[in-house]
Design a protein around this motif. Structure first.
Motif, PDB file in Angstrom:
ATOM      1  N   GLY A  54       3.804   1.249  -4.464  1.00 34.20           N
ATOM      2  CA  GLY A  54       3.830   2.603  -3.916  1.00 34.20           C
ATOM      3  C   GLY A  54       2.965   3.542  -4.739  1.00 34.20           C
ATOM      4  O   GLY A  54       2.221   3.127  -5.628  1.00 34.20           O
ATOM      5  N   GLN A  55       3.079   4.818  -4.456  1.00 32.31           N
ATOM      6  CA  GLN A  55       2.245   5.812  -5.118  1.00 32.31           C
ATOM      7  C   GLN A  55       2.879   6.295  -6.418  1.00 32.31           C
ATOM      8  O   GLN A  55       4.091   6.172  -6.625  1.00 32.31           O
ATOM      9  CB  GLN A  55       2.014   7.005  -4.186  1.00 32.31           C
ATOM     10  CG  GLN A  55       1.257   6.650  -2.919  1.00 32.31           C
ATOM     11  CD  GLN A  55       0.837   7.876  -2.138  1.00 32.31           C
ATOM     12  OE1 GLN A  55       0.935   8.996  -2.602  1.00 32.31           O
ATOM     13  NE2 GLN A  55       0.359   7.661  -0.927  1.00 32.31           N
ATOM     14  N   LEU A  76       0.507  -0.511  -8.032  1.00 34.75           N
ATOM     15  CA  LEU A  76       0.486   0.847  -7.500  1.00 34.75           C
ATOM     16  C   LEU A  76      -0.692   1.046  -6.554  1.00 34.75           C
ATOM     17  O   LEU A  76      -1.723   0.383  -6.649  1.00 34.75           O
ATOM     18  CB  LEU A  76       0.417   1.847  -8.649  1.00 34.75           C
ATOM     19  CG  LEU A  76       1.623   1.841  -9.593  1.00 34.75           C
ATOM     20  CD1 LEU A  76       1.345   2.706 -10.805  1.00 34.75           C
ATOM     21  CD2 LEU A  76       2.879   2.316  -8.860  1.00 34.75           C
ATOM     22  N   SER A  77      -0.529   1.983  -5.639  1.00 34.80           N
ATOM     23  CA  SER A  77      -1.580   2.296  -4.671  1.00 34.80           C
ATOM     24  C   SER A  77      -1.592   3.810  -4.440  1.00 34.80           C
ATOM     25  O   SER A  77      -0.810   4.550  -5.030  1.00 34.80           O
ATOM     26  CB  SER A  77      -1.342   1.551  -3.353  1.00 34.80           C
ATOM     27  OG  SER A  77      -0.069   1.892  -2.824  1.00 34.80           O
ATOM     28  N   SER A 103      -1.996  -5.701  -3.666  1.00 33.35           N
ATOM     29  CA  SER A 103      -2.288  -4.272  -3.798  1.00 33.35           C
ATOM     30  C   SER A 103      -3.785  -4.029  -3.946  1.00 33.35           C
ATOM     31  O   SER A 103      -4.470  -4.752  -4.676  1.00 33.35           O
ATOM     32  CB  SER A 103      -1.554  -3.709  -5.015  1.00 33.35           C
ATOM     33  OG  SER A 103      -1.935  -2.379  -5.256  1.00 33.35           O
ATOM     34  N   ASP A 104      -4.282  -2.998  -3.253  1.00 25.75           N
ATOM     35  CA  ASP A 104      -5.673  -2.567  -3.437  1.00 25.75           C
ATOM     36  C   ASP A 104      -5.834  -1.709  -4.678  1.00 25.75           C
ATOM     37  O   ASP A 104      -6.943  -1.338  -5.049  1.00 25.75           O
ATOM     38  CB  ASP A 104      -6.152  -1.783  -2.215  1.00 25.75           C
ATOM     39  CG  ASP A 104      -6.291  -2.675  -0.989  1.00 25.75           C
ATOM     40  OD1 ASP A 104      -6.562  -3.883  -1.169  1.00 25.75           O
ATOM     41  OD2 ASP A 104      -6.127  -2.172   0.139  1.00 25.75           O
ATOM     42  N   GLY A 105      -4.714  -1.369  -5.287  1.00 24.59           N
ATOM     43  CA  GLY A 105      -4.772  -0.540  -6.482  1.00 24.59           C
ATOM     44  C   GLY A 105      -4.821   0.934  -6.161  1.00 24.59           C
ATOM     45  O   GLY A 105      -4.740   1.362  -5.002  1.00 24.59           O
ATOM     46  N   ILE A 106      -4.946   1.721  -7.173  1.00 28.26           N
ATOM     47  CA  ILE A 106      -5.038   3.177  -7.036  1.00 28.26           C
ATOM     48  C   ILE A 106      -6.357   3.513  -6.364  1.00 28.26           C
ATOM     49  O   ILE A 106      -7.402   2.952  -6.696  1.00 28.26           O
ATOM     50  CB  ILE A 106      -4.902   3.836  -8.409  1.00 28.26           C
ATOM     51  CG1 ILE A 106      -3.496   3.546  -8.971  1.00 28.26           C
ATOM     52  CG2 ILE A 106      -5.130   5.333  -8.335  1.00 28.26           C
ATOM     53  CD1 ILE A 106      -3.323   3.925 -10.415  1.00 28.26           C
TER      54      ILE A 106
END
Length: 213
Positions: A54-55, A76-77, A103-106
Motif C-alpha cells: 500500500g501507500q 510499498l507503492s 509491487s511496482d514500488g513507489i
C-alpha cells in the motif's frame, strides 16, 4: 530481526510517549497503519525489510520530531506524500527497493516539499518507479550528503541547483532517462564526490566515477 508476522495493529498509535519504533527484518504485512501518525514524540521509525504494502500513509508526515524514516525493502507503492516537507527534523529518508515481488514500488514524481528538509543528510529512493524530473528544490537540502535515485524512471535534465550541495559525498543517478550535465560545482568539492550517471548525462572529464562514455 525476529519472525513477527501479520499486520501491525492500529493500536500502536496509542503509545503516545513512544520515541523509537524499530520493527525491521520481520514478516509484517498489510498496510502501515495510519495510526502511526499519532506518535507525535517519535524520533525514529524503522520498518525496513518487511512485507508492508500500500501507500505511505499521509499521517506519517504528522511526526514533526522524526529524525529517521526507513521503509527500505518492502512492497510499498503509490507516491511519496506531498506533505513530506513537514518533517523538518528528518536527517535520514530511506525508501529504496520497494519494486520487488508483485509491487511496482513507489511511483509518481518526487514532491517539491523535499526542499524543505534542510537537515536531510541521506535520501535514498533507488529501485522504485519514480517518474518525472529531479526537483530543483533538492538543491535547498543544504546538508545532503548522500543522494541515491538509481534505477527509476526519471527524465529531464540534472538540475543546476544540485551544484549547491556542498556537503555531498555520493550521488547515484544511474538507470534513469536523465539528460543534461552534471553541475560543474559538484566536480570541485573536496574530497571529491562519488558521482554515478548514465552516458545520456554529460559529465566533465575525471568528475564522474566509472564514466566511460
Amino acid at each position: 530481526m525476529n519472525r513477527f508476522e501479520g499486520a501491525l495493529p492500529p493500536e500502536i498509535g496509542n503509545l503516545e510517549d513512544l520515541k523509537v519504533l524499530i520493527i525491521a527484518k520481520n514478516f509484517f504485512e498489510g498496510e502501515l497503519p495510519a495510526e502511526v501518525g499519532n506518535l507525535l514524540d517519535l524520533r525514529q521509525l524503522v520498518a525496513s525489510d518487511n512485507l508492508f504494502s500500500g501507500q505511505i500513509p499521509e499521517d506519517v508526515t504528522n511526526l514533526r520530531k522524526l529524525d529517521q524514516l526507513n521503509l527500505h525493502n518492502n512492497l510499498l507503492s503509490g507516491a511519496i506524500p506531498e506533505s513530506i516537507g513537514n518533517l523538518e527534523d528528518l536527517t535520514i529518508l530511506t525508501l529504496s527497493n520497494n519494486r520487488r515481488r508483485d509491487s511496482d514500488g513507489i511511483s509518481g514524481e518526487l514532491p517539491e516539499g523535499l526542499g524543505q528538509l534542510s537537515n536531510l543528510v541521506q535520501f535514498d529512493v533507488s529501485i522504485n518507479s519514480i517518474s518525472g524530473e529531479i526537483p530543483a528544490a533538492l538543491g535547498e537540502c543544504a546538508n545532503l550528503g548522500i543522494l541515491n535515485l538509481q534505477d527509476n524512471s526519471m527524465s529531464g535534465d540534472v538540475p543546476a541547483e544540485l551544484g549547491s550541495l556542498s556537503f555531498l559525498t555520493s550521488m547515484n543517478l544511474r538507470t534513469n532517462d536523465l539528460e543534461g550535465e552534471v553541475p560543474d560545482a559538484l566536480c570541485s568539492i573536496e574530497p571529491p564526490v562519488v558521482i554515478e550517471v548514465d552516458c545520456t548525462v554529460t559529465c566533465t572529464a575525471g568528475c564522474c566515477t566509472d564514466y566511460d562514455c
